[in-house]
Design a protein around this motif. Structure first.
Motif, PDB file in Angstrom:
ATOM      1  N   THR A   1     -16.891   3.280  -7.478  1.00  0.00           N
ATOM      2  CA  THR A   1     -16.269   2.938  -6.199  1.00  0.00           C
ATOM      3  C   THR A   1     -17.193   3.366  -5.060  1.00  0.00           C
ATOM      4  N   ALA A   2     -16.922   2.837  -3.906  1.00  0.00           N
ATOM      5  CA  ALA A   2     -17.686   3.235  -2.718  1.00  0.00           C
ATOM      6  C   ALA A   2     -17.198   4.610  -2.260  1.00  0.00           C
TER       7      ALA A   2
ATOM      8  N   THR B   1     -16.754   5.706   0.537  1.00  0.00           N
ATOM      9  CA  THR B   1     -15.883   5.585   1.715  1.00  0.00           C
ATOM     10  C   THR B   1     -14.507   5.013   1.375  1.00  0.00           C
ATOM     11  N   ASN B   2     -14.315   4.591   0.137  1.00  0.00           N
ATOM     12  CA  ASN B   2     -13.040   4.008  -0.279  1.00  0.00           C
ATOM     13  C   ASN B   2     -12.103   5.128  -0.727  1.00  0.00           C
ATOM     14  N   LEU B   3     -11.554   5.841   0.238  1.00  0.00           N
ATOM     15  CA  LEU B   3     -10.744   7.025  -0.043  1.00  0.00           C
ATOM     16  C   LEU B   3      -9.472   6.708  -0.819  1.00  0.00           C
ATOM     17  N   GLY B   4      -8.896   5.544  -0.607  1.00  0.00           N
ATOM     18  CA  GLY B   4      -7.703   5.152  -1.362  1.00  0.00           C
ATOM     19  C   GLY B   4      -7.993   5.044  -2.847  1.00  0.00           C
ATOM     20  N   SER B   5      -9.093   4.396  -3.190  1.00  0.00           N
ATOM     21  CA  SER B   5      -9.473   4.262  -4.602  1.00  0.00           C
ATOM     22  C   SER B   5      -9.833   5.610  -5.210  1.00  0.00           C
TER      23      SER B   5
ATOM     24  N   ARG C   1       0.832  -1.207   0.000  1.00  0.00           N
ATOM     25  CA  ARG C   1       0.000   0.000   0.000  1.00  0.00           C
ATOM     26  C   ARG C   1       0.861   1.250   0.000  1.00  0.00           C
TER      27      ARG C   1
END
Length: 71
Positions: free
Chosen positions: A34-35, A37-41, A5
């Motif tokens: 994407t969701a 809440t998926n801040l990385g994506s 990561r």
């Protein structure tokens, strides 16, 4: 896998895939779901030139798109 990561692998992969897609003349836009809440994506998509378009048809998903540089 935490050891992989935050090393830029996902961004590099997305940029390569988008570049490959836009090399095809019939591809004018690439879309990603994407969701929210998926801040990385979301960060990967934004670093790769995607912009938030809106809410996707799937419950709670957001839609990002990248337009082809050829118009």
């Amino acid at each position: 896998m935490p050891e992989f990561r935050r090393r830029g692998f996902a961004t590099e992969l997305v940029q390569a895939l988008v570049s490959r897609a836009f090399a095809m003349p019939e591809v004018l836009r690439v879309i990603a779901h994407t969701a929210p809440t998926n801040l990385g994506s979301i960060r990967v998509l934004e670093r790769s030139g995607f912009s938030l378009v809106g809410v996707a048809g799937e419950a709670g998903m957001v839609l990002y798109a990248s337009a082809s540089p050829k118009g």
